[in-house]
Design a protein around this motif. Structure first.
Motif, PDB file in Angstrom:
ATOM      1  N   ASN A   1      -8.321  15.023 -12.391  1.00 13.78           N
ATOM      2  CA  ASN A   1      -9.463  15.871 -12.021  1.00 13.78           C
ATOM      3  C   ASN A   1     -10.804  15.160 -12.179  1.00 13.78           C
ATOM      4  OD1 ASN A   1      -8.404  18.779 -11.442  1.00 13.78           O
ATOM      5  ND2 ASN A   1      -7.187  18.021 -13.161  1.00 13.78           N
ATOM      6  N   LYS A   2     -10.748  13.816 -12.283  1.00 15.12           N
ATOM      7  CA  LYS A   2     -11.934  12.962 -12.300  1.00 15.12           C
ATOM      8  C   LYS A   2     -12.885  13.253 -13.468  1.00 15.12           C
ATOM      9  CE  LYS A   2     -11.949  12.045  -7.311  1.00 15.12           C
ATOM     10  NZ  LYS A   2     -10.552  12.457  -7.121  1.00 15.12           N
ATOM     11  N   LEU A   3     -12.309  13.741 -14.565  1.00 12.85           N
ATOM     12  CA  LEU A   3     -13.118  13.981 -15.755  1.00 12.85           C
ATOM     13  C   LEU A   3     -13.138  12.765 -16.673  1.00 12.85           C
ATOM     14  CD1 LEU A   3     -12.149  17.681 -16.524  1.00 12.85           C
ATOM     15  CD2 LEU A   3     -14.300  16.820 -15.579  1.00 12.85           C
ATOM     16  N   VAL A   4     -12.102  11.927 -16.614  1.00 14.70           N
ATOM     17  CA  VAL A   4     -12.077  10.650 -17.318  1.00 14.70           C
ATOM     18  C   VAL A   4     -11.378   9.632 -16.424  1.00 14.70           C
ATOM     19  CG1 VAL A   4     -11.958  11.757 -19.602  1.00 14.70           C
ATOM     20  CG2 VAL A   4      -9.852  10.964 -18.482  1.00 14.70           C
ATOM     21  N   THR A   5     -11.545   8.358 -16.779  1.00 11.87           N
ATOM     22  CA  THR A   5     -10.804   7.277 -16.128  1.00 11.87           C
ATOM     23  C   THR A   5     -10.149   6.452 -17.226  1.00 11.87           C
ATOM     24  OG1 THR A   5     -12.391   7.168 -14.308  1.00 11.87           O
ATOM     25  CG2 THR A   5     -10.939   5.270 -14.601  1.00 11.87           C
ATOM     26  N   LEU A   6      -8.869   6.170 -17.069  1.00 11.27           N
ATOM     27  CA  LEU A   6      -8.155   5.363 -18.058  1.00 11.27           C
ATOM     28  C   LEU A   6      -8.271   3.882 -17.717  1.00 11.27           C
ATOM     29  CD1 LEU A   6      -4.906   7.514 -18.484  1.00 11.27           C
ATOM     30  CD2 LEU A   6      -6.967   7.513 -19.906  1.00 11.27           C
ATOM     31  N   LYS A   7      -8.112   3.058 -18.716  1.00  9.28           N
ATOM     32  CA  LYS A   7      -8.194   1.610 -18.528  1.00  9.28           C
ATOM     33  C   LYS A   7      -7.112   1.120 -17.573  1.00  9.28           C
ATOM     34  CE  LYS A   7      -9.941   0.876 -23.249  1.00  9.28           C
ATOM     35  NZ  LYS A   7      -9.620   0.325 -24.591  1.00  9.28           N
ATOM     36  N   ASP A   8      -7.425   0.102 -16.818  1.00  7.94           N
ATOM     37  CA  ASP A   8      -6.448  -0.496 -15.913  1.00  7.94           C
ATOM     38  C   ASP A   8      -5.255  -1.032 -16.700  1.00  7.94           C
ATOM     39  OD1 ASP A   8      -8.029   0.015 -13.733  1.00  7.94           O
ATOM     40  OD2 ASP A   8      -8.941  -1.982 -13.688  1.00  7.94           O
ATOM     41  N   GLY A   9      -4.062  -0.819 -16.141  1.00  4.07           N
ATOM     42  CA  GLY A   9      -2.859  -1.378 -16.745  1.00  4.07           C
ATOM     43  C   GLY A   9      -2.265  -0.563 -17.873  1.00  4.07           C
ATOM     44  N   VAL A  10      -2.905   0.552 -18.233  1.00  2.92           N
ATOM     45  CA  VAL A  10      -2.384   1.384 -19.327  1.00  2.92           C
ATOM     46  C   VAL A  10      -1.146   2.140 -18.841  1.00  2.92           C
ATOM     47  CG1 VAL A  10      -2.864   3.423 -20.744  1.00  2.92           C
ATOM     48  CG2 VAL A  10      -4.586   1.649 -20.478  1.00  2.92           C
ATOM     49  N   ASP A  11      -0.098   2.174 -19.681  1.00  2.00           N
ATOM     50  CA  ASP A  11       1.096   2.957 -19.385  1.00  2.00           C
ATOM     51  C   ASP A  11       0.721   4.439 -19.477  1.00  2.00           C
ATOM     52  OD1 ASP A  11       3.518   4.340 -19.348  1.00  2.00           O
ATOM     53  OD2 ASP A  11       4.570   2.889 -20.603  1.00  2.00           O
ATOM     54  N   ALA A  12       0.785   5.140 -18.346  1.00  2.00           N
ATOM     55  CA  ALA A  12       0.333   6.532 -18.307  1.00  2.00           C
ATOM     56  C   ALA A  12       1.114   7.433 -19.241  1.00  2.00           C
ATOM     57  CB  ALA A  12       0.423   7.063 -16.875  1.00  2.00           C
ATOM     58  N   THR A  13       2.350   7.051 -19.591  1.00  2.00           N
ATOM     59  CA  THR A  13       3.178   7.879 -20.477  1.00  2.00           C
ATOM     60  C   THR A  13       2.859   7.639 -21.952  1.00  2.00           C
ATOM     61  OG1 THR A  13       4.987   6.274 -20.610  1.00  2.00           O
ATOM     62  CG2 THR A  13       5.036   7.839 -18.781  1.00  2.00           C
ATOM     63  N   LYS A  14       2.013   6.627 -22.234  1.00  2.00           N
ATOM     64  CA  LYS A  14       1.706   6.287 -23.629  1.00  2.00           C
ATOM     65  C   LYS A  14       0.204   6.251 -23.908  1.00  2.00           C
ATOM     66  CE  LYS A  14       5.901   3.464 -24.019  1.00  2.00           C
ATOM     67  NZ  LYS A  14       6.447   2.120 -24.271  1.00  2.00           N
ATOM     68  N   ALA A  15      -0.587   6.733 -22.978  1.00  2.00           N
ATOM     69  CA  ALA A  15      -2.042   6.645 -23.116  1.00  2.00           C
ATOM     70  C   ALA A  15      -2.555   7.446 -24.305  1.00  2.00           C
ATOM     71  CB  ALA A  15      -2.714   7.131 -21.834  1.00  2.00           C
ATOM     72  N   SER A  16      -3.616   6.930 -24.939  1.00  2.00           N
ATOM     73  CA  SER A  16      -4.266   7.625 -26.052  1.00  2.00           C
ATOM     74  C   SER A  16      -5.756   7.720 -25.759  1.00  2.00           C
ATOM     75  CB  SER A  16      -4.044   6.866 -27.362  1.00  2.00           C
ATOM     76  OG  SER A  16      -4.792   5.664 -27.361  1.00  2.00           O
ATOM     77  N   VAL A  17      -6.478   8.415 -26.635  1.00  2.00           N
ATOM     78  CA  VAL A  17      -7.917   8.578 -26.449  1.00  2.00           C
ATOM     79  C   VAL A  17      -8.611   7.217 -26.383  1.00  2.00           C
ATOM     80  CG1 VAL A  17     -10.024   9.500 -27.490  1.00  2.00           C
ATOM     81  CG2 VAL A  17      -7.918  10.852 -27.536  1.00  2.00           C
ATOM     82  N   ASN A  18      -8.084   6.243 -27.103  1.00  2.00           N
ATOM     83  CA  ASN A  18      -8.679   4.900 -27.099  1.00  2.00           C
ATOM     84  C   ASN A  18      -8.527   4.186 -25.762  1.00  2.00           C
ATOM     85  OD1 ASN A  18      -9.467   5.121 -29.790  1.00  2.00           O
ATOM     86  ND2 ASN A  18      -7.503   4.332 -30.542  1.00  2.00           N
ATOM     87  N   ASP A  19      -7.691   4.737 -24.878  1.00  2.00           N
ATOM     88  CA  ASP A  19      -7.475   4.113 -23.573  1.00  2.00           C
ATOM     89  C   ASP A  19      -8.400   4.672 -22.492  1.00  2.00           C
ATOM     90  OD1 ASP A  19      -5.328   2.376 -24.335  1.00  2.00           O
ATOM     91  OD2 ASP A  19      -4.024   4.146 -24.435  1.00  2.00           O
ATOM     92  N   ILE A  20      -9.342   5.527 -22.877  1.00  2.00           N
ATOM     93  CA  ILE A  20     -10.315   6.053 -21.914  1.00  2.00           C
ATOM     94  C   ILE A  20     -11.362   4.971 -21.623  1.00  2.00           C
ATOM     95  CG2 ILE A  20     -12.117   7.776 -21.506  1.00  2.00           C
ATOM     96  CD1 ILE A  20     -10.525   9.716 -23.255  1.00  2.00           C
ATOM     97  N   ALA A  21     -11.477   4.609 -20.354  1.00  2.00           N
ATOM     98  CA  ALA A  21     -12.452   3.579 -19.962  1.00  2.00           C
ATOM     99  C   ALA A  21     -13.784   4.199 -19.564  1.00  2.00           C
ATOM    100  CB  ALA A  21     -11.905   2.754 -18.804  1.00  2.00           C
TER     101      ALA A  21
END
Length: 291
Positions: A170-190
């Motif tokens: 929903n375009k509220l955050v963007t995750l870092k490139d290459g992050v495993d979407a099934t294991k993402a954490s708050v620290n992976d927010i780019a």
């Protein structure tokens, strides 16, 4: 009778007893295998076959009772549900024959759990699935979410990653490139363009947190238990095929009349129409329903 003759007689008797035991054991094994293969009996002579379906707390036991069971009644099957309070025992109970089927997991989970535990379990087909939803008592649309809004998400790894994925959808955050979407954490927010305050809390408390946060991302089971209506969600998880719920049975029953009947039902227009007229009409649909 000489001592030598007595010894020969004893040996022959022992051999005969052993041979009989082997025959009995082989017969017993053959019977057990046959019974396992035909565990779910085909209804005959107007008699009903009772089928026990394992479920977990949430909407899928109700879907069995209100939609699937009535549709299978004319085929001679009476479905009853058995509720488990975790997501481990239903598959183990299914593999051991303590229950006949289950509806409590998505396809990815079934495949992984079966492989990890060396279980022969198969899916007969998919059912509509209540995905994770974005709920708010303050905002009425996803576009209205304000700068600096507080957003509650589940703190367990699986649901946290899903929640971040929904925020990204929903375009509220963007995750870092290459992050495993099934294991993402708050620290992976780019990127967090609206400067949202992400608050991980226990998943069971998410619905209740709507009184104290601006937005909460609530998994389907918890939202259903809390009485949240999916049509009131600001957004629902865009589900891929792997997270759609599946109706599972033991592999030994894959060729039974019950298996064939359920497979046909789950892909039928009759089932789709029954869902459309039910409380589950807003659930995410299997991709095959759009084909």
């Amino acid at each position: 009778m000489t001592t030598k003759q007595r010894i020969h007689t004893i040996i022959r008797t022992a051999a005969a007893v052993l041979a009989g035991a082997v025959i009995i054991a082989n017969s017993a094994c053959g019977s057990a295998q046959s019974a396992s293969a035909e565990q779910i009996a085909t209804p005959k002579d107007g008699k009903t076959t009772t089928v026990t379906v394992g479920v977990c707390p949430g909407p899928y036991g109700e879907m069995i009772d209100e939609v699937i069971a009535p549709l299978l009644k004319d085929d001679g099957y009476e479905l009853t549900t058995k509720t488990f309070n975790d997501y481990v025992q239903p598959d183990k109970a299914l593999a051991s024959g303590k229950i006949d089927a289950n509806l409590m997991q998505h396809g990815n989970y079934l495949k992984k759990f079966s492989a990890d535990n060396n279980l022969d379990l198969i899916s007969l087909g998919q059912t509509p699935t209540l995905g994770l939803g974005v709920y708010s008592n303050k905002f009425t649309s996803i576009d209205d979410v304000a700068d600096g809004a507080s957003v509650a998400v589940a703190n367990d790894g699986s649901n946290l990653a899903r929640s971040l994925g929904v925020l990204e959808q929903n375009k509220l955050v963007t995750l870092k490139d290459g992050v495993d979407a099934t294991k993402a954490s708050v620290n992976d927010i780019a990127d967090n363009p609206k400067h949202l305050t992400i608050k991980p809390i226990d998943a069971a408390q998410l619905a209740r947190s709507l009184d104290t946060v601006d937005v909460a991302l609530v998994p389907g089971n918890y939202s259903w238990a809390a009485g949240l209506d999916p049509k009131d969600a600001l957004a629902l998880e865009r589900q891929d095929d792997g997270v759609i719920e599946v109706f599972a049975i033991a592999g030994a029953n894959k060729d039974t009349h019950f298996a064939k009947t359920v497979t046909e039902l789950l892909g039928s227009d009759e089932f789709k129409s029954a869902i459309a007229a039910s409380r589950f009409k807003d659930f995410g649909k299997p991709a095959s329903w759009n084909e």
